[in-house]
Scaffold this active site. Structure first.
Site: not given
Length: 229
Positions: A79, A108, A192
């Site tokens: 992240g 990100n 994902d």
């Protein structure tokens, strides 16, 4: 006789110089092994993977096979953004004193729609900070899907090369080359659709390794003590 004496004197000086050079060479400390700091996000932090199966862990294996006595420090955080990496880097440079820094950040930023100018500036500041600390830098480029818009997509992909050229840093044009654009791309990603499966990480390392190896010409000739040359 004078000629003979001069020749003997010259030979003695030559022998003395040779012996002194040998003594200094033996006393000189061996070159310290490279320290490679990887500053990345989930793509380098083994998100969703079994520990030891990501490309950074595979890099350690590759270095061992190449008999390059380097130490790898994986400071990647899932992240993380370029802003986060920029904030963390000074302490990492001070603590680990890396000789090489691989910067794998930016994806990100794009996912969050952050301004490209900020991403470019953060990459530039991190590159400059690492270089000032004596490290060689390898920037790892990313790309975003075309649904972000052609203008944003092109500018985002280009900013990594722009920073690398500006600071004469190394560049991996696209970390996921051969993965995200593979014919069977869906099978290479986790559910994902963002994070590569373990099967894709050897290919990811193959994208990074040639560029990193260019920065390790001296280290490649180093050998562990007692190993064959």
């Amino acid at each position: 006789m004078d000629s003979d004496m001069r020749w003997v004197s010259w030979r003695r000086r030559e022998l003395l110089a040779f012996l002194l050079a040998a003594v200094y060479a033996a006393a000189a400390p061996a070159a310290a092994p490279p320290v490679i700091l990887v500053l990345g996000d989930s793509l380098s932090a083994e998100y969703g993977l079994k520990r030891g199966s990501g490309w950074v862990a595979l890099l350690e294996d590759r270095l061992a096979r190449e008999r390059i006595p380097a130490r790898v420090i994986n400071a990647s955080i899932s992240g993380d953004t370029t802003s986060g990496g920029r904030a963390r880097l000074p302490a990492l440079l001070s603590q680990h004193k890396p000789t090489h820094v691989i910067i794998e950040l930016g994806a990100n930023d794009a996912l969050r729609g952050l301004p490209l100018a900020g991403t470019e500036d953060n990459l530039a500041q991190m590159t400059q900070a690492a270089q000032k600390a004596g490290a060689r830098v390898l920037l790892v480029g990313m790309q975003v899907p075309p649904n972000y818009g052609s203008d944003y997509t092109k500018k985002f992909a280009a900013l990594f090369a722009q920073v690398a050229a500006r600071f004469h840093a190394g560049l991996v044009p696209f970390l996921l080359a051969g993965v995200a654009d593979a014919p069977d791309a869906r099978t290479l990603f986790q559910s994902d659709g963002i994070h590569p499966r373990a099967e894709a990480h050897p290919r990811i390392l193959d994208n990074v390794w040639p560029e990193l190896k260019k920065q390790l010409p001296d280290a490649a000739r180093q050998r562990q003590p007692g190993s064959a040359s």
